[in-house]
Scaffold this motif. Structure first.
Motif, short mmCIF file in Angstrom:
data_model
loop_
_atom_site.label_atom_id
_atom_site.label_comp_id
_atom_site.label_asym_id
_atom_site.label_seq_id
_atom_site.Cartn_x
_atom_site.Cartn_y
_atom_site.Cartn_z
N ARG A 129 0.85 -1.20 0.00
CA ARG A 129 0.00 0.00 0.00
C ARG A 129 0.88 1.25 0.00
N LYS A 130 1.92 1.22 0.83
CA LYS A 130 2.89 2.32 0.84
C LYS A 130 4.21 1.80 1.38
N VAL A 131 5.27 2.54 1.03
CA VAL A 131 6.60 2.19 1.50
C VAL A 131 7.20 3.44 2.14
N LEU A 132 7.62 3.30 3.40
CA LEU A 132 8.36 4.35 4.08
C LEU A 132 9.83 3.92 4.14
N LEU A 133 10.72 4.89 4.09
CA LEU A 133 12.14 4.61 4.17
C LEU A 133 12.69 5.17 5.47
N ALA A 134 13.31 4.29 6.27
CA ALA A 134 13.94 4.68 7.52
C ALA A 134 15.43 4.35 7.43
N VAL A 135 16.28 5.36 7.62
CA VAL A 135 17.72 5.15 7.56
C VAL A 135 18.37 5.72 8.81
N LEU A 136 19.40 5.03 9.27
CA LEU A 136 20.13 5.49 10.45
C LEU A 136 20.94 6.74 10.12
N VAL A 137 21.58 6.76 8.93
CA VAL A 137 22.42 7.89 8.53
C VAL A 137 22.07 8.30 7.11
N ASP A 138 21.84 9.59 6.92
CA ASP A 138 21.70 10.17 5.57
C ASP A 138 22.95 11.00 5.34
N ARG A 139 23.79 10.55 4.43
CA ARG A 139 25.07 11.24 4.19
C ARG A 139 25.05 12.13 2.96
N GLY A 140 23.91 12.21 2.26
CA GLY A 140 23.82 13.09 1.10
C GLY A 140 24.40 12.45 -0.15
N HIS A 141 24.64 13.27 -1.17
CA HIS A 141 25.22 12.86 -2.46
C HIS A 141 24.27 12.00 -3.29
N ARG A 142 22.97 12.30 -3.23
CA ARG A 142 21.99 11.52 -3.96
C ARG A 142 22.20 11.61 -5.47
N GLU A 143 22.04 10.49 -6.13
CA GLU A 143 22.07 10.41 -7.59
C GLU A 143 20.68 10.14 -8.15
N LEU A 144 19.76 9.76 -7.27
CA LEU A 144 18.38 9.46 -7.65
C LEU A 144 17.45 10.24 -6.73
N PRO A 145 16.23 10.54 -7.16
CA PRO A 145 15.31 11.33 -6.33
C PRO A 145 14.66 10.49 -5.23
N ILE A 146 15.46 10.12 -4.26
CA ILE A 146 15.01 9.28 -3.14
C ILE A 146 15.28 10.05 -1.86
N HIS A 147 14.26 10.10 -1.00
CA HIS A 147 14.37 10.84 0.25
C HIS A 147 13.82 10.00 1.40
N PRO A 148 14.51 9.93 2.52
CA PRO A 148 14.03 9.11 3.63
C PRO A 148 12.86 9.78 4.36
N ASP A 149 11.99 8.95 4.92
CA ASP A 149 10.87 9.43 5.73
C ASP A 149 11.26 9.56 7.20
N VAL A 150 12.17 8.70 7.64
CA VAL A 150 12.66 8.71 9.02
C VAL A 150 14.18 8.64 8.95
#
Length: 182
Positions: A129-150
């Motif tokens: 139904r939906k997907v949330l993204l939870a990451v411990l560390v966001d270090r930047g330098h994205r190459e794709l339009p992906i953003h964490p929710d938590v």
């Protein structure tokens, strides 16, 4: 893990535990309930982080969420650049994910390519139904339009640095460091 020279400690064991606890409560808030939720850890460290999030949620009085583990090796867009024999881990999903609220858990978000591969792998298993993204560390330098929710912590880095996450289940210690490649 690669040979690295530590430049800075980002989190020690206590800080990591507090951060995971906060993330678990943010996951609960974003889900609005746990009835249709499934935690899915990306192999390897994401699996252990998802188990810890599950344990915090359960200790907060909610039902125990099912935890899956996802290997994305064969979904990677750089598979041909990897070693002749890439390390493959198991994928297990305790329930059908169709119609479920999936919380995809990983240790470090960098370019976004691992998450893209994980989404492809999930879609091959069903239609959440939906997907949330939870990451411990966001270090930047994205190459794709992906953003964490938590996010546990945003850690600005250069491309010459690496973020090493240690979990006691694999590394006999918890912590996060920024290092430079040697």
């Amino acid at each position: 893990m690669a040979r690295v020279k530590v430049k800075a400690v980002v989190m020690d064991e206590k800080e990591m535990d507090l951060t995971i606890r906060r993330m678990a409560h943010e996951v609960l808030e974003k889900l609005g309930g746990t009835d249709e939720a499934v935690l899915v850890g990306i192999q390897r460290r994401g699996v252990y982080l998802s188990h810890r999030i599950r344990d915090v949620i359960k200790s907060s009085g909610y039902k125990e969420l099912p935890c899956g583990q996802l290997d994305i090796t064969f979904y990677r867009d750089d598979l041909s650049l990897m070693a002749d024999h890439p390390m493959v881990h198991s994928t297990t999903m305790p329930v059908d994910i169709t119609g479920k609220d999936i919380v995809l858990v990983d240790d470090v978000l960098f370019t976004g390519r691992t998450v893209r591969a994980a989404l492809d792998a999930l879609m091959d298993m069903g239609r959440p139904r939906k997907v949330l993204l939870a990451v411990l560390v966001d270090r930047g330098h994205r190459e794709l339009p992906i953003h964490p929710d938590v996010v546990g912590r945003v850690v600005p880095t250069s491309r010459d640095e690496v973020v090493e996450v240690y979990v006691r289940e694999l590394d006999d210690k918890d912590g996060i460091v920024i290092a430079e490649k040697e």
